[in-house]
Design an enzyme around this catalytic site. Structure first.
Site, PDB file in Angstrom:
ATOM      1  N   SER A 154    -153.368-152.145  -8.850  1.00 46.46           N
ATOM      2  CA  SER A 154    -154.701-152.594  -8.439  1.00 46.46           C
ATOM      3  C   SER A 154    -154.898-152.445  -6.937  1.00 46.46           C
ATOM      4  O   SER A 154    -156.008-152.143  -6.490  1.00 46.46           O
ATOM      5  CB  SER A 154    -154.954-154.040  -8.875  1.00 46.46           C
ATOM      6  OG  SER A 154    -153.968-154.906  -8.365  1.00 46.46           O
ATOM      7  N   GLU A 155    -153.845-152.669  -6.142  1.00 46.50           N
ATOM      8  CA  GLU A 155    -153.913-152.413  -4.705  1.00 46.50           C
ATOM      9  C   GLU A 155    -152.582-151.911  -4.168  1.00 46.50           C
ATOM     10  O   GLU A 155    -151.513-152.292  -4.666  1.00 46.50           O
ATOM     11  CB  GLU A 155    -154.308-153.673  -3.906  1.00 46.50           C
ATOM     12  CG  GLU A 155    -155.793-153.970  -3.882  1.00 46.50           C
ATOM     13  CD  GLU A 155    -156.231-154.849  -5.031  1.00 46.50           C
ATOM     14  OE1 GLU A 155    -157.447-154.984  -5.247  1.00 46.50           O
ATOM     15  OE2 GLU A 155    -155.351-155.388  -5.737  1.00 46.50           O
ATOM     16  N   THR A 156    -152.681-151.073  -3.142  1.00 43.28           N
ATOM     17  CA  THR A 156    -151.527-150.658  -2.345  1.00 43.28           C
ATOM     18  C   THR A 156    -151.845-150.964  -0.893  1.00 43.28           C
ATOM     19  O   THR A 156    -152.954-150.696  -0.419  1.00 43.28           O
ATOM     20  CB  THR A 156    -151.229-149.158  -2.530  1.00 43.28           C
ATOM     21  OG1 THR A 156    -150.862-148.920  -3.901  1.00 43.28           O
ATOM     22  CG2 THR A 156    -150.099-148.711  -1.630  1.00 43.28           C
ATOM     23  N   HIS A 209    -152.988-160.564  -2.849  1.00 46.82           N
ATOM     24  CA  HIS A 209    -151.631-160.377  -3.355  1.00 46.82           C
ATOM     25  C   HIS A 209    -150.904-159.260  -2.613  1.00 46.82           C
ATOM     26  O   HIS A 209    -149.685-159.332  -2.411  1.00 46.82           O
ATOM     27  CB  HIS A 209    -151.636-160.135  -4.878  1.00 46.82           C
ATOM     28  CG  HIS A 209    -151.920-158.747  -5.313  1.00 46.82           C
ATOM     29  ND1 HIS A 209    -153.194-158.250  -5.468  1.00 46.82           N
ATOM     30  CD2 HIS A 209    -151.078-157.731  -5.646  1.00 46.82           C
ATOM     31  CE1 HIS A 209    -153.124-156.999  -5.881  1.00 46.82           C
ATOM     32  NE2 HIS A 209    -151.869-156.650  -5.995  1.00 46.82           N
TER      33      HIS A 209
END
Length: 291
Positions: free
Chosen positions: A45-47, A74
């Site tokens: 979902s995110e990097t 997160h």
């Protein structure tokens, strides 16, 4: 070029669960296009991309599989937990530079706590309210009594919506196209839908997060949404404590239980000045990406 990307699960519940994020160090060597390519290849979902900063300890940029976003809870926790494990943080009080300004990050052992702004609340108009209900397949009768769905922003905007029965929350089958449409219209990250029952001991609420606008159907821990929920619980539902534990990820199709601890700073006027959302991160894997 081959890149090794550590995968760090943030907001773990004990030593399991959590929400994984990729963390890329020395990211100043990559263009914005390359960062997006890496995030897409990692597929989470995110990097997070870590670069030197002239105004903070580090510069952090966040990319979903489809686009860059201003903040990510997160991925921040994942990054600072990883830097602490690698011995790359000199002090317990740290900071990050983002495209939206500077934020304090405090370390408590292996746990990281990130600063968010004081909340801004905005009521939905009748049309948007009905669209939100329709997108979740529920009616006004399913809502917690007195819990008006609202847009809440502590750095990013979410629609916060309370459902009185956790079984209804668990069984939701969202219409993601409608959520995406409303998210575009209101400039939201997504929906944060919660219940006050059906959670573990010491937890104040359980939540699910839907963000199809950013290519995220559902994720297991969302620090930038748990902060708004804690503010909502205090200022809209009258829960007067200054610390909240938010459970997330337990009701996903593939459960990944997470817990987000939110601490509110209350001013002399009894209003929320700012807040810190935090938890622990654990190294899960390493992914190789070819550019």
């Amino acid at each position: 070029m081959k890149i090794q990307v550590p995968i760090i699960s943030a907001f773990v519940d004990g030593d399991s669960g959590g929400n994984p994020a990729g963390v890329v160090l020395h990211a100043e060597r990559f263009s914005a296009t390359e960062k997006q390519q890496i995030a897409t290849a990692v597929g989470l979902s995110e990097t997070a991309f870590v670069s030197p900063s002239d105004s903070a300890d580090i510069k952090l940029e966040f990319f979903t599989p489809t686009q860059q976003i201003a903040h990510c809870g997160h991925a921040t926790i994942a990054t600072f937990s990883f830097l602490r494990k690698k011995g790359l943080l000199a002090n317990d009080r740290s900071s990050k530079e983002t495209i939206d300004g500077l934020r304090t990050v405090n370390m408590e052992g292996e746990a990281a706590y990130m600063e968010q702004k004081g909340p801004r609340f905005e009521s939905l108009d009748e049309k948007d309210f009905q669209t939100a209900l329709l997108s979740l397949g529920i009616t006004a009768g399913d809502l917690i009594k007195g819990a008006e769905p609202m847009l809440v922003n502590t750095g990013n905007s979410f629609v916060v919506l309370g459902i009185r029965d956790s079984e209804t929350l668990k069984d939701l089958e969202p219409d993601f196209s409608l959520i995406e449409k409303l998210s575009e219209a209101l400039d939201l990250i997504g929906f944060y839908v919660f219940s006050l029952d059906g959670v573990g001991a010491g937890r104040d609420a359980g939540a699910r997060m839907f963000a199809p606008r950013y290519g995220i159907l559902e994720e297991s821990a969302t620090g930038m949404a748990a902060g708004p929920l804690a503010c909502y619980l205090r200022e809209q539902l009258g829960m007067q404590q200054q610390e909240f534990n938010i459970e997330q990820g337990s009701w996903m199709a593939a459960p990944s239980p997470s817990v987000i601890n939110v601490r509110l700073t209350i001013g002399t006027d009894n209003r929320i000045e700012n807040l810190f959302a935090g938890g622990r991160g654990t190294i899960r894997d390493i992914v190789e990406v070819v550019l």
